[in-house]
Design a protein around this motif. Structure first.
Motif, PDB file in Angstrom:
ATOM      1  N   TYR A   8     -41.496  14.181  -1.111  1.00 24.40           N
ATOM      2  CA  TYR A   8     -41.997  15.430  -0.531  1.00 24.40           C
ATOM      3  C   TYR A   8     -43.395  15.728  -1.072  1.00 24.40           C
ATOM      4  O   TYR A   8     -44.397  15.321  -0.509  1.00 24.40           O
ATOM      5  CB  TYR A   8     -41.039  16.587  -0.858  1.00 24.40           C
ATOM      6  CG  TYR A   8     -39.726  16.526  -0.112  1.00 24.40           C
ATOM      7  CD1 TYR A   8     -39.682  16.607   1.273  1.00 24.40           C
ATOM      8  CD2 TYR A   8     -38.524  16.389  -0.799  1.00 24.40           C
ATOM      9  CE1 TYR A   8     -38.479  16.554   1.969  1.00 24.40           C
ATOM     10  CE2 TYR A   8     -37.310  16.340  -0.127  1.00 24.40           C
ATOM     11  CZ  TYR A   8     -37.297  16.421   1.252  1.00 24.40           C
ATOM     12  OH  TYR A   8     -36.106  16.365   1.931  1.00 24.40           O
ATOM     13  N   ARG A   9     -43.457  16.405  -2.190  1.00 22.22           N
ATOM     14  CA  ARG A   9     -44.728  16.909  -2.727  1.00 22.22           C
ATOM     15  C   ARG A   9     -45.735  15.806  -3.015  1.00 22.22           C
ATOM     16  O   ARG A   9     -46.924  15.934  -2.712  1.00 22.22           O
ATOM     17  CB  ARG A   9     -44.442  17.711  -4.011  1.00 22.22           C
ATOM     18  CG  ARG A   9     -45.668  18.383  -4.633  1.00 22.22           C
ATOM     19  CD  ARG A   9     -45.273  19.131  -5.899  1.00 22.22           C
ATOM     20  NE  ARG A   9     -44.561  18.250  -6.841  1.00 22.22           N
ATOM     21  CZ  ARG A   9     -45.183  17.393  -7.645  1.00 22.22           C
ATOM     22  NH1 ARG A   9     -46.496  17.263  -7.616  1.00 22.22           N
ATOM     23  NH2 ARG A   9     -44.485  16.661  -8.482  1.00 22.22           N
ATOM     24  N   THR A  10     -45.270  14.704  -3.609  1.00 26.07           N
ATOM     25  CA  THR A  10     -46.206  13.640  -4.038  1.00 26.07           C
ATOM     26  C   THR A  10     -46.558  12.664  -2.928  1.00 26.07           C
ATOM     27  O   THR A  10     -47.349  11.746  -3.127  1.00 26.07           O
ATOM     28  CB  THR A  10     -45.613  12.855  -5.226  1.00 26.07           C
ATOM     29  OG1 THR A  10     -44.318  12.353  -4.849  1.00 26.07           O
ATOM     30  CG2 THR A  10     -45.473  13.740  -6.447  1.00 26.07           C
ATOM     31  N   GLY A  11     -45.957  12.815  -1.760  1.00 27.41           N
ATOM     32  CA  GLY A  11     -46.301  11.970  -0.620  1.00 27.41           C
ATOM     33  C   GLY A  11     -45.541  10.666  -0.581  1.00 27.41           C
ATOM     34  O   GLY A  11     -44.949  10.226  -1.575  1.00 27.41           O
ATOM     35  N   CYS A  12     -45.556  10.034   0.603  1.00 30.22           N
ATOM     36  CA  CYS A  12     -44.874   8.752   0.799  1.00 30.22           C
ATOM     37  C   CYS A  12     -45.806   7.608   0.403  1.00 30.22           C
ATOM     38  O   CYS A  12     -46.894   7.472   0.979  1.00 30.22           O
ATOM     39  CB  CYS A  12     -44.458   8.591   2.254  1.00 30.22           C
ATOM     40  SG  CYS A  12     -43.314   9.861   2.825  1.00 30.22           S
ATOM     41  N   LEU A  67     -50.481  -6.869   0.704  1.00 25.94           N
ATOM     42  CA  LEU A  67     -51.693  -6.860   1.527  1.00 25.94           C
ATOM     43  C   LEU A  67     -52.423  -5.525   1.448  1.00 25.94           C
ATOM     44  O   LEU A  67     -53.654  -5.482   1.540  1.00 25.94           O
ATOM     45  CB  LEU A  67     -51.324  -7.129   2.997  1.00 25.94           C
ATOM     46  CG  LEU A  67     -50.637  -8.459   3.316  1.00 25.94           C
ATOM     47  CD1 LEU A  67     -50.259  -8.513   4.791  1.00 25.94           C
ATOM     48  CD2 LEU A  67     -51.536  -9.641   2.953  1.00 25.94           C
ATOM     49  N   ASP A  68     -51.669  -4.439   1.304  1.00 24.93           N
ATOM     50  CA  ASP A  68     -52.303  -3.119   1.334  1.00 24.93           C
ATOM     51  C   ASP A  68     -51.398  -2.087   0.667  1.00 24.93           C
ATOM     52  O   ASP A  68     -50.167  -2.229   0.653  1.00 24.93           O
ATOM     53  CB  ASP A  68     -52.556  -2.691   2.786  1.00 24.93           C
ATOM     54  CG  ASP A  68     -53.959  -2.155   2.974  1.00 24.93           C
ATOM     55  OD1 ASP A  68     -54.448  -1.468   2.055  1.00 24.93           O
ATOM     56  OD2 ASP A  68     -54.562  -2.433   4.032  1.00 24.93           O
ATOM     57  N   ILE A  69     -52.037  -1.034   0.139  1.00 18.67           N
ATOM     58  CA  ILE A  69     -51.327   0.083  -0.481  1.00 18.67           C
ATOM     59  C   ILE A  69     -51.937   1.373   0.060  1.00 18.67           C
ATOM     60  O   ILE A  69     -53.152   1.465   0.241  1.00 18.67           O
ATOM     61  CB  ILE A  69     -51.498   0.057  -2.028  1.00 18.67           C
ATOM     62  CG1 ILE A  69     -50.851  -1.184  -2.639  1.00 18.67           C
ATOM     63  CG2 ILE A  69     -50.922   1.322  -2.657  1.00 18.67           C
ATOM     64  CD1 ILE A  69     -49.347  -1.179  -2.658  1.00 18.67           C
ATOM     65  N   ALA A  70     -51.095   2.366   0.342  1.00 18.09           N
ATOM     66  CA  ALA A  70     -51.611   3.655   0.823  1.00 18.09           C
ATOM     67  C   ALA A  70     -50.635   4.769   0.450  1.00 18.09           C
ATOM     68  O   ALA A  70     -49.506   4.504   0.003  1.00 18.09           O
ATOM     69  CB  ALA A  70     -51.795   3.616   2.341  1.00 18.09           C
ATOM     70  N   VAL A  71     -51.065   6.005   0.632  1.00 18.42           N
ATOM     71  CA  VAL A  71     -50.185   7.160   0.439  1.00 18.42           C
ATOM     72  C   VAL A  71     -50.415   8.130   1.586  1.00 18.42           C
ATOM     73  O   VAL A  71     -51.551   8.346   2.015  1.00 18.42           O
ATOM     74  CB  VAL A  71     -50.418   7.841  -0.936  1.00 18.42           C
ATOM     75  CG1 VAL A  71     -51.853   8.327  -1.074  1.00 18.42           C
ATOM     76  CG2 VAL A  71     -49.450   8.988  -1.158  1.00 18.42           C
ATOM     77  N   THR A  72     -49.330   8.686   2.129  1.00 23.77           N
ATOM     78  CA  THR A  72     -49.433   9.659   3.233  1.00 23.77           C
ATOM     79  C   THR A  72     -48.545  10.856   2.922  1.00 23.77           C
ATOM     80  O   THR A  72     -47.665  10.787   2.059  1.00 23.77           O
ATOM     81  CB  THR A  72     -48.983   9.039   4.568  1.00 23.77           C
ATOM     82  OG1 THR A  72     -47.592   8.673   4.460  1.00 23.77           O
ATOM     83  CG2 THR A  72     -49.796   7.806   4.919  1.00 23.77           C
ATOM     84  N   TYR A  73     -48.784  11.976   3.669  1.00 21.29           N
ATOM     85  CA  TYR A  73     -48.056  13.215   3.389  1.00 21.29           C
ATOM     86  C   TYR A  73     -47.442  13.806   4.670  1.00 21.29           C
ATOM     87  O   TYR A  73     -47.750  14.944   5.060  1.00 21.29           O
ATOM     88  CB  TYR A  73     -48.997  14.232   2.739  1.00 21.29           C
ATOM     89  CG  TYR A  73     -49.597  13.746   1.441  1.00 21.29           C
ATOM     90  CD1 TYR A  73     -48.971  14.003   0.233  1.00 21.29           C
ATOM     91  CD2 TYR A  73     -50.795  13.028   1.436  1.00 21.29           C
ATOM     92  CE1 TYR A  73     -49.517  13.559  -0.979  1.00 21.29           C
ATOM     93  CE2 TYR A  73     -51.346  12.568   0.256  1.00 21.29           C
ATOM     94  CZ  TYR A  73     -50.703  12.829  -0.954  1.00 21.29           C
ATOM     95  OH  TYR A  73     -51.237  12.384  -2.133  1.00 21.29           O
ATOM     96  N   PRO A  74     -46.545  13.057   5.334  1.00 15.01           N
ATOM     97  CA  PRO A  74     -45.977  13.583   6.589  1.00 15.01           C
ATOM     98  C   PRO A  74     -44.827  14.551   6.380  1.00 15.01           C
ATOM     99  O   PRO A  74     -44.338  15.166   7.336  1.00 15.01           O
ATOM    100  CB  PRO A  74     -45.481  12.307   7.280  1.00 15.01           C
ATOM    101  CG  PRO A  74     -45.087  11.406   6.141  1.00 15.01           C
ATOM    102  CD  PRO A  74     -46.062  11.699   5.029  1.00 15.01           C
ATOM    103  N   THR A  75     -44.370  14.697   5.139  1.00 14.38           N
ATOM    104  CA  THR A  75     -43.185  15.519   4.855  1.00 14.38           C
ATOM    105  C   THR A  75     -43.594  16.854   4.233  1.00 14.38           C
ATOM    106  O   THR A  75     -44.721  16.992   3.748  1.00 14.38           O
ATOM    107  CB  THR A  75     -42.239  14.770   3.892  1.00 14.38           C
ATOM    108  OG1 THR A  75     -42.981  14.423   2.701  1.00 14.38           O
ATOM    109  CG2 THR A  75     -41.706  13.503   4.523  1.00 14.38           C
ATOM    110  N   PRO A  76     -42.684  17.847   4.236  1.00 15.53           N
ATOM    111  CA  PRO A  76     -42.987  19.128   3.583  1.00 15.53           C
ATOM    112  C   PRO A  76     -43.252  18.888   2.085  1.00 15.53           C
ATOM    113  O   PRO A  76     -42.728  17.931   1.526  1.00 15.53           O
ATOM    114  CB  PRO A  76     -41.699  19.941   3.781  1.00 15.53           C
ATOM    115  CG  PRO A  76     -40.996  19.282   4.928  1.00 15.53           C
ATOM    116  CD  PRO A  76     -41.365  17.839   4.860  1.00 15.53           C
ATOM    117  N   PRO A  77     -44.046  19.698   1.413  1.00 18.20           N
ATOM    118  CA  PRO A  77     -44.706  20.910   1.928  1.00 18.20           C
ATOM    119  C   PRO A  77     -46.065  20.631   2.580  1.00 18.20           C
ATOM    120  O   PRO A  77     -46.663  21.522   3.164  1.00 18.20           O
ATOM    121  CB  PRO A  77     -44.891  21.742   0.652  1.00 18.20           C
ATOM    122  CG  PRO A  77     -45.086  20.708  -0.424  1.00 18.20           C
ATOM    123  CD  PRO A  77     -44.221  19.539  -0.044  1.00 18.20           C
TER     124      PRO A  77
END
Length: 737
Positions: free
Chosen positions: A336-340, A352-362
């Protein structure tokens, strides 16, 4: 006089119902330092084709028997040093079938702390105790008065009599046959009783607040649940027995008797009422508390063993899940807070690649996440998205399901158990493998790789952390660790290991390889390039002749100098294999040549096994294994199992209708049923009574972790988020172990 070493092979053959020659061969091979996988695979002629499980039982039984014999010798020595050994006692020690029986025999001779009986003996009251048992006629108190002694601290006849009865009570309690009788009666007639320490307290143990069940019928998981509740001081657990019946049986055994055979009967004397009271005291004060502890220990040991068996079976199935080869995988560690955290790995598991996304609450940065994920999919040609099943998993699943509907290319997702991923991510091993990544990023890589090759990834994790057990924290951790290590070793060796790609973690489970030698193999490979043939393994530091012999058959070299190096055929059988090929008109190259595969297969299938084995000078089991290996070179047994269930859309609990039939994956098997992932936040439960149209003794007889099954929705509890499922009346078209 001396204790004779028992014929261990004879005892093992009788208990395991195998030939004595098989037991002798197995014991000899084990004592020579051969591993169980090696013996099971490459010494079939010697053992009569005993499998790994039988060999493991032989190994455990042998250790138990040797420990028992060692204790026998010690007990014999200790009693002999007291100058109390007799032919009858020696025979009893020799014939003791287990440690409990042996300790019962030794009990009267064990040095004791001060007891009421030992104090009475110091006061010289042992002759009075003997008189009560052998004569006992006349005025008992008058006889006891003879032992009044100011010097010895015996003030009254009553005090003397009580001291003598204390001696008699301890003798009854220390008698091996009496203890055995009470133990057997307790197990046969007793019930286990559980009560709440405070019934007003809410807890997960409420089913046990007023609970009673016969000892002979209570299932293992209930024993472990009560034990845990007792440890947490929520439950009070005890054993209830028919006390009067047990005391009557003790009286029949302990009170003086005259005559023999049919005429043997109890002798009633003036001392009998006193002796009867002493027997009651012996039972309630000395025997019952000890036997209750012993019985609880017996029940716990059996329950723990069952929990370990269930965990082991589940772990093996989990490790042997089919690999998903040739796919670029995106691993997602939801949060949630820290992102996927997202990791993309190629077909070989390379990052091959690393990323972080924030599609979830909050945060809810859905659009931004969609661009990032879609970009990574397009950039790397991602085939499958593997989503961890932890916190925020279902919200992440919804995001992924919505996204892939909008993509031009066909892509699927799968929910992957992330049990233990965080343990691995924070480990020293993960730190060495990915020193520049944080814990969550390592976890995303692990999730992706678990889909590609579950075995290679899961061996990096402590088996206790993979999430397929029941009460694993409540059992003997030493025993659990031993058994789980055996399961991992067995799984790794049954599949075989690609020498040029395997990690040190995976190699360390190969038969005959220590962790240090596994690291040396990897270091040698990195320094000298890929191994071209199995002979090169001998150059690895600390890998001696014995290690080579035990390990080489389980190590595979793909595209090496010798096509036999990519099979489970042991180098000691290479000459026989080459002779076999020549007899059929083939050269060695035919093993890896697709053009000659059909002709070779036809020739192998038409062999006269008995005649060929004799001509080649090898056993039929070895020839059979050679033929199997030549028919399917490079075979991975896991690939014959059904693949994971891939999904393209989300299922919500609100979508469920009673009677709906769904496809799911068995995630865990326990004593009372199986948990099946049907795509919801929580796995649904198929109770043992709903697993099949027939009676099911144990769920593991019907399903195993990883099985793809058809289930019917039986009940839905929206408030608790629970779903009850059934497999009754449904023909299972998918693999069930």
């Amino acid at each position: 006089m001396a204790i004779i070493v028992p014929d261990f092979a004879q005892i093992i053959s009788q208990e395991l119902k195998i030939r004595k020659g098989q037991a002798e061969a197995a014991i000899k091979l084990l004592d020579e330092g051969n591993t169980i996988p090696f013996i099971a695979r490459y010494r079939k002629e010697m053992t009569g084709e005993l499998d790994e499980n039988r060999l493991r039982l032989i190994q455990e039984k042998l250790e138990t028997l040797r420990n028992l014999h060692s204790r026998r010798e010690e007990v014999f020595r200790l009693i002999t040093e007291q100058e109390k050994m007799s032919p009858e006692l020696e025979a009893a020690i020799q014939q003791a079938r287990n440690i409990t029986e042996l300790e019962d025999i030794y009990r009267p001779y064990r040095p004791k702390r001060k007891t009421r009986a030992s104090v009475a003996r110091e006061k010289g009251l042992e002759p009075l105790a003997e008189w009560l048992q052998t004569e006992g006629t006349g005025n008992v108190l008058a006889e006891a008065a003879k032992y009044i002694s100011e010097e010895k601290g015996v003030s009254t006849a009553e005090e003397a009599l009580q001291g003598a009865l204390d001696i008699f009570a301890e003798e009854v309690a220390d008698n091996a046959e009496s203890r055995k009788l009470v133990r057997e009666l307790t197990l046969k007639l007793g019930t286990i009783v559980s009560r709440a320490a405070d019934s007003s307290v809410e807890s997960v143990y409420e089913a046990y607040y007023e609970y009673e069940e016969p000892l002979g019928k209570i299932p293992p998981h209930r024993i472990l649940a009560m034990n845990r509740g007792e440890r947490e001081e929520i439950l009070k657990v005890s054993i209830k027995v028919p006390v009067d019946e047990i005391i009557d049986r003790l009286k029949n055994r302990a009170l003086p008797r005259t005559g023999e055979g049919m005429n043997n009967r109890m002798t009633v004397t003036d001392a009998t009422p006193y002796l009867t009271e002493a027997i009651q005291d012996a039972y309630k004060r000395l025997i019952a508390p000890a036997v209750e502890r012993e019985v609880r220990a017996i029940l716990t040991e059996k329950a723990e063993e069952q929990a370990i068996v269930v965990f082991s079976g589940n772990l093996r199935q989990l490790l042997l899940q089919p690999p998903v080869r040739g796919k670029v995988v995106m691993g997602v560690d939801p949060a949630y807070r820290t992102g996927c955290k997202i990791a993309v790995v190629d077909e070989t598991g390379k990052v091959l690649d690393i990323a972080v996304t924030y599609p979830t609450p909050p945060q809810n940065k859905v659009e931004e996440a969609r661009k990032i994920v879609a970009g990574l999919i397009a950039k790397h040609g991602v085939d499958v998205i593997a989503i961890g099943n932890g916190t925020a998993s279902r919200e992440t699943e919804q995001f992924v399901a919505d996204l892939i509907k909008q993509l031009p290319q066909e892509i699927v997702y799968v929910i992957v158990s992330e049990a233990g991923a965080s343990v691995y991510s924070a480990s020293k091993l993960a730190g060495e493998e990915f020193p520049n990544l944080d814990v969550a990023e390592r976890s995303a890589i692990s999730i992706a790789r678990r889909l590609q090759d579950p075995l290679a990834e899961l061996v990096k994790i402590d088996p206790k952390s993979v999430g397929v057990g029941q009460y694993q924290h409540d059992v003997s951790q030493k025993r659990l660790e031993e058994q789980l290590s055996f399961v991992v070793e067995s799984a790794v060796n049954s599949v075989g290991v690609e020498l040029n790609t395997a990690s040190a973690s995976l190699l360390s489970y190969v038969s005959g390889l220590s962790a240090a030698v596994a690291k040396n193999l990897v270091a040698f490979r990195e320094e000298n390039g890929k191994f071209r043939n199995r002979e090169q393994i001998k150059k690895v530091p600390k890998l001696g002749p014995k290690s080579f012999q035990q390990s080489v058959g389980f190590l595979r070299i793909v595209d090496g100098d010798n096509p036999l190096d990519n099979t489970p055929i042991h180098p000691e059988s290479y000459d026989a294999t080459k002779s076999l090929l020549e007899r059929m008109g083939f050269r060695l190259e035919a093993v890896s040549d697709p053009k000659q595969r059909e002709a070779l297969k036809e020739a192998l299938q038409s062999l006269n096994m008995e005649k060929t084995a004799e001509e080649l000078g090898i056993g039929i089991p070895t020839l059979r294994d050679i033929v199997d290996a030549l028919l399917k070179p490079g075979r991975d047994p896991r690939e014959e199992l059904p693949p994971p269930v891939f999904r393209t859309d989300v299922l919500k609990i609100e979508d469920l209708v009673i009677g709906m039939i769904l496809k799911g994956t068995v995630r865990n098997v326990v004593d009372f049923g199986a948990f099946v992932d049907i795509g919801l936040k929580n796995d649904g439960l198929v109770h043992i009574s709903e697993l099949a149209d027939r009676y099911v003794r144990h769920p593991m007889d019907v399903v195993a972790v990883g099985d793809v099954v058809e289930v019917r929705v039986k009940n839905v509890d929206l408030n608790k988020g629970r779903v009850s499922l059934s497999m009754k009346g449904i023909k299972q078209i998918h693999h069930i172990s």
